[in-house]
Design an enzyme around this catalytic site. Structure first.
Site, mmCIF file in Angstrom:
data_model
loop_
_atom_site.group_PDB
_atom_site.id
_atom_site.type_symbol
_atom_site.label_atom_id
_atom_site.label_comp_id
_atom_site.label_asym_id
_atom_site.label_seq_id
_atom_site.Cartn_x
_atom_site.Cartn_y
_atom_site.Cartn_z
ATOM 1 N N MET A 13 0.833 -1.206 0.000
ATOM 2 C CA MET A 13 0.000 0.000 0.000
ATOM 3 C C MET A 13 0.869 1.259 0.000
ATOM 4 O O MET A 13 0.544 2.243 -0.664
ATOM 5 C CB MET A 13 -0.957 0.005 1.196
ATOM 6 C CG MET A 13 -2.025 -1.065 1.112
ATOM 7 S SD MET A 13 -2.982 -1.017 -0.422
ATOM 8 C CE MET A 13 -3.697 0.602 -0.343
ATOM 9 N N GLU A 14 1.966 1.219 0.714
ATOM 10 C CA GLU A 14 2.877 2.357 0.748
ATOM 11 C C GLU A 14 3.530 2.573 -0.618
ATOM 12 O O GLU A 14 3.680 3.712 -1.068
ATOM 13 C CB GLU A 14 3.937 2.154 1.838
ATOM 14 C CG GLU A 14 3.397 2.315 3.246
ATOM 15 C CD GLU A 14 2.511 1.169 3.747
ATOM 16 O OE1 GLU A 14 1.872 1.345 4.795
ATOM 17 O OE2 GLU A 14 2.447 0.104 3.101
ATOM 18 N N ASP A 74 -0.444 17.724 -11.412
ATOM 19 C CA ASP A 74 -0.742 19.014 -10.798
ATOM 20 C C ASP A 74 0.201 20.105 -11.297
ATOM 21 O O ASP A 74 -0.228 21.214 -11.614
ATOM 22 C CB ASP A 74 -0.660 18.905 -9.279
ATOM 23 C CG ASP A 74 -1.004 20.213 -8.601
ATOM 24 O OD1 ASP A 74 -2.075 20.779 -8.893
ATOM 25 O OD2 ASP A 74 -0.189 20.681 -7.775
#
Length: 130
Positions: free
Chosen positions: A80-81, A95
């Site tokens: 998950m990390e 972004d």
């Protein structure tokens, strides 16, 4: 994972000419920070004592490929990390570059290999349909 973008956006990143600074360097740091904060972002993930977080960003013909290597001293997996690190690295690129290319696409974020933890060793090559 991969973020696809126009050739002009990729060239801007590679040249280091983006007005917001070093896109790849900032994305790498964002991924490392995200891996360390996974327990704050994903419900039911335990905080883990990470011993290594490495994010690699490589430019190619289609865009930028992100990979993460995460290790910990605990008795649990850190997939998950690693997945969080990759996703946040790619989101940071998006972004920073959205003003010049809103058509970027993030894809193929997936686990490639996991060792340790209760489930033992898993490798995508061993399960091609996974």
């Amino acid at each position: 994972g991969l973020i696809r973008m126009t050739p002009a956006t990729l060239a801007l990143i590679q040249s280091g000419g983006h007005k917001k600074g070093d896109v790849l360097g900032i994305a790498r740091i964002a991924g490392i920070m995200a891996a360390k904060r996974t327990a704050d972002l994903v419900p039911l993930c335990h905080p883990l004592p990470l011993s290594k977080v490495e994010v690699d960003l490589v430019t190619g013909d289609k865009g930028i490929k992100a990979t993460a290597l995460v290790r910990c001293t605990g008795k649990t997996g850190v997939e998950m990390e690693a997945l969080t690190a990759v996703q946040v690295s790619l989101l940071t690129i998006y972004d920073m570059c959205k003003a010049v290319d809103r058509g970027m696409v993030i894809e193929n974020v997936r686990l490639e290999e996991k060792a340790g933890g209760k489930s033992g060793h898993w490798k995508r090559a061993d399960f091609p349909d996974a």
